[in-house]
Design an enzyme around this catalytic site. Sequence first.
Site, PDB file in Angstrom:
ATOM      1  N   LYS A  26       0.868  -1.186   0.000  1.00  0.00           N
ATOM      2  CA  LYS A  26       0.000   0.000   0.000  1.00  0.00           C
ATOM      3  C   LYS A  26       0.892   1.219   0.000  1.00  0.00           C
ATOM      4  CE  LYS A  26      -4.223  -0.076   0.961  1.00  0.00           C
ATOM      5  NZ  LYS A  26      -5.381  -0.437   0.181  1.00  0.00           N
TER       6      LYS A  26
HETATM    7  N1  GLU Z   1      -7.284  -0.488  -2.863  1.00  0.00           N
HETATM    8  C1  GLU Z   1      -8.072  -1.661  -3.008  1.00  0.00           C
HETATM    9  C2  GLU Z   1      -8.050  -2.499  -1.745  1.00  0.00           C
HETATM   10  O1  GLU Z   1      -7.834  -1.989  -0.666  1.00  0.00           O
HETATM   11  C3  GLU Z   1      -7.723  -2.451  -4.263  1.00  0.00           C
HETATM   12  C4  GLU Z   1      -6.302  -2.903  -4.377  1.00  0.00           C
HETATM   13  C5  GLU Z   1      -5.961  -3.526  -5.736  1.00  0.00           C
HETATM   14  O2  GLU Z   1      -6.840  -3.647  -6.572  1.00  0.00           O
HETATM   15  O3  GLU Z   1      -4.790  -3.851  -5.912  1.00  0.00           O
HETATM   16  O4  GLU Z   1      -8.311  -3.671  -1.752  1.00  0.00           O
END
Ligand code: GLU
Length: 428
Positions: free
Chosen positions: A118
Site C-alpha cells: 500500500k
Molecule cells: N485499494 C483496493 C483495496 O484496498 C484495491 C487494491 C488492488 O486492486 O490492488 O483492496
Amino acid sequence: MASLEASPLERGLEWDTPLFLMARAQFEQAVPHADVSPMVVERLGFPERAVIVAVPLRRDDGSVEIFPGYRVQHSTVLGPTKGGVRYDPEVSLGECAALATWMTWKCALLRLPYGGAKGGVRCDPRALSPRELERLTRRFTSELVREIGPQTDIPAPDMATNEQTMAWMMDTYSMQKGHAVPEIVTGKPISIGGSVFRREATGAGVVMVAERACARLGRGLAGRRCVVQGFGNVGGVAASELHEKGAVVVAVSDVSGGVYDEGGLDVPDLHAHATEHGSLEGYDRGERITNEELLELPCDVLVLAAREDQLTGANADKVRASLVVEGANGPTTIEADAILAERGIPVVPDILANAGGVTVSYFEWVQDLGRLFWGREEIRARLADKMSDAFDRVYAVAAEKGLTLRQAALVAAIREVAAALEARGLYP
Ligand code: GLU
C-alpha cells in the site's frame, strides 16, 4: 504453537501508529489458532520493505511544495506485491504498513498470487487542482520507478485515486520504459487495458458476501433493511447492488452527512444527485442525519464503506444492526470487535468483504499479460466463484474453531502464506 515472544517490540518501532497496532493485534489474536511455526510468525509480523519519498509539486501559482510519499511492501512470498495508492491527509508509514499487511491477508485468502502493498501521498486532494493532481501523480510514480513493476509491485486505486490517476501512473511508467506497459497498474481506463467490471468490483463483491452471510443466517437479502456508510466507489456501488437485489436501503452517507428514510431511499435518484452536485449535500428526499447517527440506526445489514476507525469502543454498544459488512479497510477497532462479538453481531471482515476489488485487479493483470479481454458476464461469474469460495472457507474455520469471522479469515489467510513460506524455506 507459534510464539510471539520471538518478535521483540523494538522491531515494530518504525510502524508505530494506531492502525498498525490494530493490524498487529488482529494478527496476534489469530496466530495461536493458525498452527504455524515461529519462523512464519516472525517473518509475517512486520512488512518486508518500505520507501519514503519526497514528492515536489509545482503549484498552479508557481510555488513549490513538497509532500511525503510512501510505499510499503508487506510480503513477497506468494508473488509480486499488490495494493492501492491513496491521497489523504492521514497517510503515514504506519498507516501504509497496516493496509499493506491487510492486503497480504486479502490476496492470500482469495488465493491470488500476490503479497500485499500500500502507498500514498500525504496531502489534501480536495485542495489540489486536476493539473496539480496530475503533476503530483507523475512525480510520485517517477520516485517509485525502482520499486514498482509488473512482476514486483502493482499499484491500484484507493482513497481519492481513480482510473485517471492510474492512467497517469501507467503513462509515466511507460514513458520511462520506452513502451506501453499496461500491466504496471490495475483499475485503469478500459481504453488503455483496464478491465470491464473493475470499477464496480469492490462494491459488487461486498454485496456478494453480504448475500451469502444472510443466507447462512437463514434469511435472504431481499426485503432486508440496509444502511450504507460511504457513497463513493465502494458504498455507492454496494447501495445500487443492494437496491437491485430487492433489499431496502434505508440510509446512506458521504462526507456531507447522511440521508435516512425508514420506508427506503430511491438509490438511482441519490446517484443522480451525487453526480450532479458532487456529493449528497442538499439532498432533501429523506431525513438528514449525521454519520454518527447513521451507524446507530436499527437495520439488518450495516455496510461500512467510508474509512477506517468508524466502529470503536465508544459506539459499538449502540450498533443496532444484525450483521456488519466491512467495505472499507479497518473500519472496526479491536475494542469494537470484542463488543460486537460479545453482543452476537457477526462482522464480515474487510479482507473478505472488500476483496472483490483486488480480485478483479488480478483478472485485469492476467488479461494485460495475456493481451486478451474477458467479457463482463465472465468476470462477474469468476468473481462470484472466488468470493463464495473464500466466504465458505472462512465460515468453515469459524464454525470448526469457534472463532469470529475476522479471526477465521485471518487464520485461513495466514495458513496460505505459511504453506508457501515453509515450502520455499529461508534464503540462503
Ligand atoms: N485499494 C483496493 C483495496 O484496498 C484495491 C487494491 C488492488 O486492486 O490492488 O483492496
